[in-house]
Design an enzyme around this catalytic site. Structure first.
Site, PDB file in Angstrom:
ATOM      1  N   CYS A 234       0.842  -1.200   0.000  1.00 14.07           N
ATOM      2  CA  CYS A 234       0.000   0.000   0.000  1.00 14.07           C
ATOM      3  C   CYS A 234       0.880   1.255   0.000  1.00 14.07           C
ATOM      4  CB  CYS A 234      -0.960  -0.002   1.186  1.00 14.07           C
ATOM      5  SG  CYS A 234      -0.233  -0.380   2.785  1.00 14.07           S
ATOM      6  N   GLY A 235       1.968   1.202  -0.753  1.00 11.04           N
ATOM      7  CA  GLY A 235       2.817   2.373  -0.908  1.00 11.04           C
ATOM      8  C   GLY A 235       3.446   2.818   0.404  1.00 11.04           C
TER       9      GLY A 235
END
Length: 296
Positions: free
Chosen positions: A91-92
């Site tokens: 998720c970055g």
């Protein structure tokens, strides 16, 4: 230069990865709609509850024996930080932003001579802080993200914090989480829970009026605070958990979208290399055939 077989294998592998990231993007987008709706619906209730308790607190201001959730222990020595992250990655920079802000807060508090304790929520937070700050961790909560956030999770966490406060083990409690803004933006935020503080946005409606409202409380203000403060603690935690869930899905959707685009560009680039290599091999084979025929 890689052989044609190696290039075909790499292209096939990236195509498989692109299918996975594309599917994860669609799943995250579907979850995001529900999580965003829940987070946005919880904000007005949490803000209204803070304002209401602020008015109750103003009515009891200056009285002895104020609840600890409202006034704290009267000291500022032991700080409990509660970082909220996801249980899964991909998720970055969603989790790393919370980690960075928490570490900055830990260093600032320790430089001021304060004692810091950690209660990480989410497997990513626990794994991260276990490496360098294991001695500060007093408990952990995992298995909350990745699904519908139940209010019982916030209730249990609120009870833990309240028990630590009543036992005199902490003086201040602060949440560190990502406040959801949109699918591409989550704002790392510190929110102090104990002692309770009013945000400027919550104070504006009351400050806009020149008239002071008079209330008649039944039962008395102290009894109401004793009943409502633990509930408010749980509501604020629940709202932060919803913000975290929405931010996680938004960050994952954005990360998977970027990964899918990058995979597409890599496939195009490798396909060009594959075609050039194939054409070179064909040309070399033709040259060898023609040269052999001329030699004969």
């Amino acid at each position: 230069m890689a052989s044609l077989k190696e290039l075909r294998a790499r292209i096939g592998s990236i195509k498989s990865t692109r299918k996975i990231t594309s599917a994860m993007k669609m799943v995250a987008a579907a979850k995001l709609r529900r999580a965003q709706a829940s987070a946005e619906a919880a904000r007005p209730y949490a803000a209204a509850m803070r304002r209401m308790l602020g008015e109750l607190a103003a009515a009891t201001k200056g009285e002895d024996g104020a609840p600890r959730l409202l006034a704290g222990t009267g000291q500022d020595k032991v700080h409990l930080l509660v970082p909220l992250t996801s249980d899964r990655g991909l998720c970055g920079g969603f989790n790393s932003n919370v980690h960075r802000l928490t570490v900055q807060t830990i260093r600032r508090l320790q430089s001021e001579g304060k004692t810091v304790k950690l209660l990480p929520v989410g497997r990513r937070a626990f794994n991260f802080f276990s490496r360098d700050y294991a001695d500060l961790i007093i408990d952990k909560v995992v298995g909350v993200s990745g699904k519908e956030v139940p209010f019982s999770a916030a209730s249990n966490l609120g009870e833990k914090i309240n028990a630590l406060l009543e036992a005199g083990e902490i003086d201040v409690c602060t949440l560190v989480f990502n406040k959801f803004k949109n699918a591409m933006t989550q704002v790392p935020t510190c929110q102090q829970l104990v002692p309770m503080v009013m945000d400027e946005a919550d104070e504006k409606p009351a400050a806009a009026s020149n008239d002071v409202a008079l209330y008649e409380f039944e039962p008395d203000e102290g009894t109401l605070l004793e009943m409502l403060l633990p509930r408010n603690l749980q509501v604020q935690i629940y709202a932060s958990l919803l913000e975290t869930a929405a931010g996680e899905n938004g960050a994952r959707m954005t990360a998977m979208d970027n990964a899918t685009r990058n995979a597409g560009r890599s496939i195009d680039s490798l396909s060009q290399v594959y075609n050039r290599t194939r054409q070179t091999n064909i040309t070399n084979e033709l040259i060898e055939i023609i040269s052999g025929a001329q030699a004969v």
